[in-house]
Design an enzyme around this catalytic site. Structure first.
Site, PDB file in Angstrom:
ATOM      1  N   ASP A  20       0.836  -1.202   0.000  1.00 49.96           N
ATOM      2  CA  ASP A  20       0.000   0.000   0.000  1.00 49.96           C
ATOM      3  C   ASP A  20       0.878   1.261   0.000  1.00 49.96           C
ATOM      4  OD1 ASP A  20      -1.475  -2.256   0.738  1.00 49.96           O
ATOM      5  OD2 ASP A  20      -2.852  -1.111   1.998  1.00 49.96           O
ATOM      6  N   HIS A  66      -0.560   4.826  -0.261  1.00 51.75           N
ATOM      7  CA  HIS A  66      -1.252   5.852   0.538  1.00 51.75           C
ATOM      8  C   HIS A  66      -0.621   7.242   0.458  1.00 51.75           C
ATOM      9  CE1 HIS A  66      -4.391   3.426   2.251  1.00 51.75           C
ATOM     10  NE2 HIS A  66      -3.563   2.570   2.811  1.00 51.75           N
ATOM     11  N   ASP A  99      -4.436   0.786  -2.991  1.00 51.66           N
ATOM     12  CA  ASP A  99      -4.451   1.803  -1.932  1.00 51.66           C
ATOM     13  C   ASP A  99      -3.352   2.824  -2.207  1.00 51.66           C
ATOM     14  OD1 ASP A  99      -6.706   0.900  -0.745  1.00 51.66           O
ATOM     15  OD2 ASP A  99      -5.795   0.381   1.183  1.00 51.66           O
ATOM     16  N   ASN A 147      -9.302  -0.821  -1.552  1.00 56.59           N
ATOM     17  CA  ASN A 147     -10.556  -0.291  -1.012  1.00 56.59           C
ATOM     18  C   ASN A 147     -10.569   1.226  -0.978  1.00 56.59           C
ATOM     19  OD1 ASN A 147      -8.592  -1.061   1.119  1.00 56.59           O
ATOM     20  ND2 ASN A 147     -10.042  -0.061   2.508  1.00 56.59           N
ATOM     21  N   HIS A 148      -9.415   1.855  -0.738  1.00 56.60           N
ATOM     22  CA  HIS A 148      -9.366   3.319  -0.775  1.00 56.60           C
ATOM     23  C   HIS A 148      -9.536   3.839  -2.196  1.00 56.60           C
ATOM     24  CE1 HIS A 148      -8.194   4.405   3.414  1.00 56.60           C
ATOM     25  NE2 HIS A 148      -7.846   3.121   3.429  1.00 56.60           N
ATOM     26  N   HIS A 204      -3.000  -4.469   2.125  1.00 56.78           N
ATOM     27  CA  HIS A 204      -4.194  -4.127   2.906  1.00 56.78           C
ATOM     28  C   HIS A 204      -3.992  -4.193   4.410  1.00 56.78           C
ATOM     29  CE1 HIS A 204      -8.375  -3.319   3.629  1.00 56.78           C
ATOM     30  NE2 HIS A 204      -8.670  -4.525   4.053  1.00 56.78           N
TER      31      HIS A 204
HETATM   32 MN   LIG Z   1      -6.607  -1.362   2.122  1.00 52.00          MN
END
Ligand SMILES: [Mn+2]
Length: 236
Positions: free
Chosen positions: A17, A19, A46, A72-73, A187
């Site tokens: 991820d 981010h 993500d 999911n983000h 995740h």
């Molecule tokens: Mn995630």
């Protein structure tokens, strides 16, 4: 599901991820000697939320060697006008609320292109990538269900399980996924990569202000860079 043939000229890596920490990601690529002319970087998704460089994601999506699945983000961005905005903002989505509607629509259109699953041919077998989990015992079953859904509700539920499920890591299930040499997922932030059967969890939280770092998984050798968590001796 998107398929890639083997990389005949360079190396393939997967990263956990991101981010919104693209400068740190670039530093990890530089440390690994990543060559954008030959190598490819696959991402477990993500890409945005939490970090300071979320808007840079469009530059990264334009790079021909960068291939993420949808996390999911990222799915919040796709469904920005219908999703649960309160929980999104609570989980780092305020940067998106500050964009103009035209920009929001532009981000959403780009993110809608992100596949739920990627498969990559390597010299030693097929590698699969999803953000969170493959909810079936075999990769073939996931492919069939993603590509020939009974109906839209079922498809959405399946996509959500691929992007959200922590069942495998929570239960330390080692059964693995048939039909793959390895499945690579993110995740769930971990102190170091974890392998359960042929499922490799690589989110070592490169986006966390301290203690996290980016792991690059070589998809041919299945070795990680760095090989060990940095500064491990100081943490015992
Ligand atoms: Mn995630």
């Amino acid at each position: 599901m998107k398929r890639f043939t083997a990389n005949a000229v360079g190396r393939d890596f997967a990263v956990g991820d991101i981010h919104g920490y693209f400068t740190r990601l670039q530093a990890a690529l530089d440390a690994a000697g990543f060559n954008p002319l030959l190598d490819r970087l696959f991402s477990v998704g993500d890409l945005i939320d939490r970090g300071p460089e979320c808007r840079d994601v469009l530059h990264w999506l334009a790079r021909p060697w960068f291939h993420p699945v949808r996390g999911n983000h990222d799915d919040y961005v796709v469904h920005f006008d219908t999703c649960d905005v309160d929980s999104w903002i609570y989980n780092g989505g305020s940067w998106f609320a500050g964009l103009s509607l035209a920009d929001q629509q532009a981000f959403s259109a780009q993110f809608a292109e992100l596949p739920i699953a990627i498969e990559i041919e390597t010299a030693h077998g097929l590698i699969g990538i999803v953000h969170a989990d493959c909810p079936f015992p075999s990769w073939e079953e996931l492919r069939i269900e993603l590509e020939t859904p009974e109906n839209n509700v079922q498809l959405t539920q399946l996509q959500n399980r691929c992007m959200w499920s922590r069942r495998r890591i929570d239960q330390l299930e080692t059964q693995g996924v048939e039909g793959l040499r390895a499945l690579v997922v993110g995740h769930t932030p971990l102190r170091r990569p974890v392998r359960l059967g042929n499922v490799i969890h690589i989110d070592t939280a490169g986006w966390k202000p301290d203690r996290g770092y980016f792991t690059l998984l070589n998809l041919d050798t299945l070795e990680t860079i760095p090989a060990m968590p940095p500064n491990q001796s100081h943490r015992q």
